[in-house]
Design an enzyme around this catalytic site. Sequence first.
Site: not given
Length: 106
Positions: A77, A80
């Site tokens: 995450h 990202d």
Amino acid sequence: MDEKQQEIIMGLIINGGNAKGEAFEAIKAAKEGDFETADEKLKSADEFMAQAHNAQTGMLTAEANGDHAEVNLLMVHAQDHIMNAITFRDLAGELVDLYRKLATKQ
């Protein structure tokens, strides 16, 4: 995951989010013809990206030295967020330039 790694990951998420937010504010300012603010916001976005990059570099150096980081969903995450922030910052720079060009033609 230890506390230090979790702090680094949260720093990546925060800095990536802040960079993207500043880039978005730069686009809004340019759209309104406020290019001084747009440039300041892009510079701020770059500063947040530099902080994120420094954290990533530290993680990569540790990995290269044999200190393997646990890869988990939170780490993915965070990466990202950084990738999206980089892309958004690049696009924001182009849009600010486009608005600047349009303003000089009017």
